[in-house]
Design a protein around this motif. Sequence first.
Motif, PDB file in Angstrom:
ATOM      1  N   LYS A 326     -15.296  -1.598  10.149  1.00 16.40           N
ATOM      2  CA  LYS A 326     -14.276  -2.005   9.183  1.00 16.40           C
ATOM      3  C   LYS A 326     -14.671  -3.350   8.551  1.00 16.40           C
ATOM      4  O   LYS A 326     -14.688  -4.378   9.243  1.00 16.40           O
ATOM      5  N   PRO A 327     -14.984  -3.357   7.264  1.00 12.23           N
ATOM      6  CA  PRO A 327     -15.189  -4.647   6.588  1.00 12.23           C
ATOM      7  C   PRO A 327     -13.837  -5.299   6.328  1.00 12.23           C
ATOM      8  O   PRO A 327     -12.942  -4.670   5.771  1.00 12.23           O
ATOM      9  N   TRP A 328     -13.670  -6.540   6.739  1.00 12.28           N
ATOM     10  CA  TRP A 328     -12.388  -7.196   6.505  1.00 12.28           C
ATOM     11  C   TRP A 328     -12.409  -7.808   5.113  1.00 12.28           C
ATOM     12  O   TRP A 328     -13.364  -8.483   4.744  1.00 12.28           O
ATOM     13  N   MET A 329     -11.359  -7.581   4.344  1.00 15.71           N
ATOM     14  CA  MET A 329     -11.366  -8.001   2.943  1.00 15.71           C
ATOM     15  C   MET A 329     -10.229  -8.947   2.600  1.00 15.71           C
ATOM     16  O   MET A 329      -9.960  -9.217   1.434  1.00 15.71           O
ATOM     17  N   GLU A 330      -9.561  -9.471   3.619  1.00 15.69           N
ATOM     18  CA  GLU A 330      -8.488 -10.427   3.395  1.00 15.69           C
ATOM     19  C   GLU A 330      -9.074 -11.744   2.892  1.00 15.69           C
ATOM     20  O   GLU A 330     -10.146 -12.180   3.342  1.00 15.69           O
ATOM     21  N   GLU A 331      -8.378 -12.381   1.953  1.00 13.98           N
ATOM     22  CA  GLU A 331      -8.894 -13.609   1.352  1.00 13.98           C
ATOM     23  C   GLU A 331      -9.200 -14.659   2.412  1.00 13.98           C
ATOM     24  O   GLU A 331      -8.385 -14.945   3.286  1.00 13.98           O
TER      25      GLU A 331
END
Length: 367
Positions: A326-331
Amino acid sequence: MTVNPHIEALPAYNAGLHVSRFEADYGQPPLAKLDSNETLFGTSPLAIEAGQSAVLRASLYPDGSATDLSSALAAHCDVDVDTIVFGNGSEELIYALYGAVLAPGDHVLTVVPGFGLHTLAAKCLQIPVRTVSYKGDWQLPISELTEKLTQKPKILAISSPSNPMGVALSIDELQDLISKIPPETLLLLDEAYFEYNPIATLAALKISGLNWVSLRTFSKAYGLAGARLGYGLCSNSEIRDGIRSITPPFNANSIAQAMAHSALSDKTHLENTIRQTSSARESLSDALREMKFEPAPSKSNAVFFETSENSRAVAEALRDVGILVKPWMEEGFERFLRVSVGRPQENDAFLSAIRKLGLKPGSFSTR
């Protein structure tokens, strides 16, 4: 038909890739599916047998009150049966709770990085969300939360063990946090990974005097992610009734109820799953540390760590060699990966792949 503009602008949920989608694109199953925090140690044989029997009654509607499962959970958790509510996964209960509690002028307080639906469910209702961020020591930012709690959010949403980091509150930390929460604020304690760190959170909540909901699920340690059954334990029946007024009838299907009831009784399978997962998680974390990465101190079934590269690019490179993460994409956390704990062979395949990619650690822990 026109969709509301604020709905059109919502980001998509960052979901893992289904095996069938991978097979359609690559012509073979993945070497390691480590992107959705499913358990790879299987489902209880008792639950499978119960589900097979329940299929024979699939022409009938389920028990809308989940009477048998409610009674079993009330005894298991030591709560009143009229404070339990079920959902199609605990995700549905987040949306229902927000819908039942929030009104114009309210806001939600949560932490980042965090479970995306704690924020997304509020944005669906056009409710503002305020956040505080974890720092490199991965300790819950109590002082920052305390400052924002003076603004009296309607809901404080946190998870423990947390998603994505796996960081867990101690009872002392939970009690400290509880002491800072104003009576106007409902505490949503998302405990989807509770079984991996089964401490006495309910005892602390019961004496808090607050309004609260503890969310738990059969998707993780119990291995029933595909059956979709989560549950909420509420501080009182009024909150339970409010949530139920939002959820659709028969949202806990009969097959899921039967499987969950049997899974709950199969303590041996649960204990084996937790033991194997915990051992594999520590081995995976140790291997990452040997490679100079610094994973967060996880108590769940995943590890969370930063590389020097964009997480989406890393995940795509891993996907090309059959490894799903899972690539985390939260700022602010776009270089982090969340990797579910698999069996030793899947973890080894992941570690081998990132060695071949030559990934370097990031620098979050020094901030």
